[in-house]
Design an enzyme around this catalytic site. Structure first.
Site, PDB file in Angstrom:
ATOM      1  N   ASP A  29       0.825  -1.218   0.000  1.00 50.29           N
ATOM      2  CA  ASP A  29       0.000   0.000   0.000  1.00 50.29           C
ATOM      3  C   ASP A  29       0.859   1.268   0.000  1.00 50.29           C
ATOM      4  O   ASP A  29       1.950   1.284   0.565  1.00 50.29           O
ATOM      5  CB  ASP A  29      -0.914  -0.019   1.238  1.00 50.29           C
ATOM      6  CG  ASP A  29      -2.075   0.950   1.087  1.00 50.29           C
ATOM      7  OD1 ASP A  29      -2.345   1.406  -0.032  1.00 50.29           O
ATOM      8  OD2 ASP A  29      -2.719   1.251   2.114  1.00 50.29           O
ATOM      9  N   HIS A  46       2.495   3.474  -9.012  1.00 50.76           N
ATOM     10  CA  HIS A  46       2.269   2.046  -9.287  1.00 50.76           C
ATOM     11  C   HIS A  46       3.456   1.468 -10.055  1.00 50.76           C
ATOM     12  O   HIS A  46       3.890   0.342  -9.798  1.00 50.76           O
ATOM     13  CB  HIS A  46       0.972   1.852 -10.077  1.00 50.76           C
ATOM     14  CG  HIS A  46      -0.263   2.244  -9.311  1.00 50.76           C
ATOM     15  ND1 HIS A  46      -0.521   1.771  -8.038  1.00 50.76           N
ATOM     16  CD2 HIS A  46      -1.305   3.055  -9.626  1.00 50.76           C
ATOM     17  CE1 HIS A  46      -1.664   2.282  -7.612  1.00 50.76           C
ATOM     18  NE2 HIS A  46      -2.162   3.070  -8.545  1.00 50.76           N
ATOM     19  N   LEU A 140      10.156 -20.831  -4.685  1.00 52.77           N
ATOM     20  CA  LEU A 140       9.160 -19.932  -4.074  1.00 52.77           C
ATOM     21  C   LEU A 140       7.822 -19.971  -4.830  1.00 52.77           C
ATOM     22  O   LEU A 140       7.808 -19.916  -6.061  1.00 52.77           O
ATOM     23  CB  LEU A 140       9.695 -18.497  -4.105  1.00 52.77           C
ATOM     24  CG  LEU A 140       8.707 -17.423  -3.612  1.00 52.77           C
ATOM     25  CD1 LEU A 140       8.650 -17.383  -2.085  1.00 52.77           C
ATOM     26  CD2 LEU A 140       9.083 -16.040  -4.144  1.00 52.77           C
TER      27      LEU A 140
HETATM   28  C1  IPE Z   1      -5.466  -2.576  -0.254  1.00 55.38           C
HETATM   29  O1  IPE Z   1      -5.108  -1.253  -0.395  1.00 55.38           O
HETATM   30  C2  IPE Z   1      -5.429  -3.292  -1.570  1.00 55.38           C
HETATM   31  C3  IPE Z   1      -4.105  -3.432  -2.176  1.00 55.38           C
HETATM   32  C4  IPE Z   1      -2.975  -3.063  -1.669  1.00 55.38           C
HETATM   33  C5  IPE Z   1      -4.093  -4.047  -3.473  1.00 55.38           C
HETATM   34  P1  IPE Z   1      -6.222  -0.106  -0.530  1.00 55.38           P
HETATM   35  O2  IPE Z   1      -5.474   1.159  -0.641  1.00 55.38           O
HETATM   36  O3  IPE Z   1      -7.170  -0.432  -1.616  1.00 55.38           O
HETATM   37  O4  IPE Z   1      -6.986  -0.245   0.855  1.00 55.38           O
HETATM   38  P2  IPE Z   1      -7.776   0.857   1.686  1.00 55.38           P
HETATM   39  O5  IPE Z   1      -8.741   1.520   0.739  1.00 55.38           O
HETATM   40  O6  IPE Z   1      -6.764   1.826   2.209  1.00 55.38           O
HETATM   41  O7  IPE Z   1      -8.442   0.101   2.786  1.00 55.38           O
HETATM   42  C1  IPE Z   2      -1.595   0.276  -3.395  1.00 52.31           C
HETATM   43  O1  IPE Z   2      -1.355   1.638  -3.431  1.00 52.31           O
HETATM   44  C2  IPE Z   2      -1.823  -0.309  -4.762  1.00 52.31           C
HETATM   45  C3  IPE Z   2      -3.228  -0.621  -5.082  1.00 52.31           C
HETATM   46  C4  IPE Z   2      -4.215  -0.580  -4.241  1.00 52.31           C
HETATM   47  C5  IPE Z   2      -3.513  -1.019  -6.451  1.00 52.31           C
HETATM   48  P1  IPE Z   2      -2.534   2.703  -3.444  1.00 52.31           P
HETATM   49  O2  IPE Z   2      -2.914   2.974  -4.857  1.00 52.31           O
HETATM   50  O3  IPE Z   2      -3.652   2.255  -2.576  1.00 52.31           O
HETATM   51  O4  IPE Z   2      -1.833   3.952  -2.825  1.00 52.31           O
HETATM   52  P2  IPE Z   2      -2.427   4.950  -1.738  1.00 52.31           P
HETATM   53  O5  IPE Z   2      -2.885   4.116  -0.580  1.00 52.31           O
HETATM   54  O6  IPE Z   2      -3.560   5.670  -2.388  1.00 52.31           O
HETATM   55  O7  IPE Z   2      -1.292   5.845  -1.394  1.00 52.31           O
HETATM   56 MG    MG Z   3      -4.041   2.467  -0.600  1.00 52.75          MG
END
Ligand code: IPE
Ligand code: IPE
Ligand code: MG
Length: 253
Positions: A29, A46, A140
């Protein structure tokens, strides 16, 4: 670190420290925030997050981890702007094509869980093709959760279980946790021993809800693109110092 014994429930000697997790699950995240901090579009985050994916896979292999599950896209993430979603899947597809030979050289087996019917056709084909190409590898297990929802994983298992019972392949009285697990997307994998989440958020966000029942949770403030081998090693070291009890008692407690 890699000479630590693999994780297991408390032994008779009550020795609970010094284990290596068999299965590490990661909620990757913070990509969007990482990019926004640099005044860049979220997609840049990303893209740079993929570098941390490569580093984490390498670290897991070097430490002798058996299964690495990466949460790449949740079912809820379908609610994001179309451009971001398209960008994520296009990056993912290109990443898989680029890394396929490297993963094969490292004897990595790929597995993908989640509602794959929803993902773009070309990404789906590529993922399935590479999964097949790496299926004979014995190192793995790299398990990618894509379009994944823990609740839907459980719900789907319930539906299939009910169907088996109705069709007479299974008696309702025989349903147990062990039987139930056979209907989950992770049926061939051990439960995660350690869950790592980056970006400072302290929640599970509909990840492996059943499977995380006894996982150790490790939260780190770093944003995913900045995650590296040293952070991974710290998480493993922290895990190895914990005493897991699984509801039992230990003389050392
Ligand atoms: C969780 O992250 C999903 C992934 C890392 C793929 P999100 O950014 O979607 O989760 P929330 O919205 O903070 O709970
Ligand atoms: C995690 O990073 C990746 C996905 C959920 C696809 P985020 O896109 O949720 O990044 P933040 O949490 O908004 O910074
Ligand atoms: Mg996120």
């Amino acid at each position: 670190m890699s000479n630590l014994p693999l994780s297991s429930p408390l032994s008779d000697s009550n020795e609970c420290h010094g284990y290596l997790p068999r299965h590490v699950a990661v909620i990757m995240d913070g990509n969007g925030r990482w990019a926004q901090k640099k005044n860049m579009p979220r997609l840049w985050g990303h893209f740079r997050g993929l570098g941390a994916v490569t580093t984490t896979i390498k670290a897991a292999i070097e430490m002798g981890i058996e299964v690495l599950t990466l949460y790449a896209f949740s079912e809820e993430n379908w609610g994001r702007p179309t451009r971001e979603i398209q960008g994520i899947f296009s990056l993912l597809e290109r990443y898989i094509i680029k890394e396929k030979d490297n993963l094969n050289d490292k004897n990595v087996r790929l597995k993908v869980i989640g509602n794959l019917e929803k993902i773009p056709v070309s990404a789906f084909k590529k993922v399935k093709q590479v999964e097949e190409q790496l299926s004979e590898n014995s190192g793995l297990i790299l398990n990618i959760a894509l379009s994944y929802s823990g609740r839907n994983d459980i719900l789907k298992a319930c539906t299939e279980l009910a169907r088996s019972a109705v069709e007479g392949q299974l008696s309702v009285d025989d349903i147990s946790p062990a039987v139930f697990e056979k209907f989950l997307s992770t049926k061939d994998l051990p439960d995660p021993d350690l869950l790592i989440r980056t970006s400072g958020e302290r929640r599970v966000s509909n990840f492996l809800l059943w499977q995380l029942a006894y996982a150790e949770l490790y939260f780190v403030d770093i944003l995913w693109p900045d995650f590296n081998q040293a952070y991974f090693a710290s998480a493993i070291e922290n895990f190895s110092k914990r005493c897991r009890r699984f509801g039992l008692v230990s003389e050392k407690v």
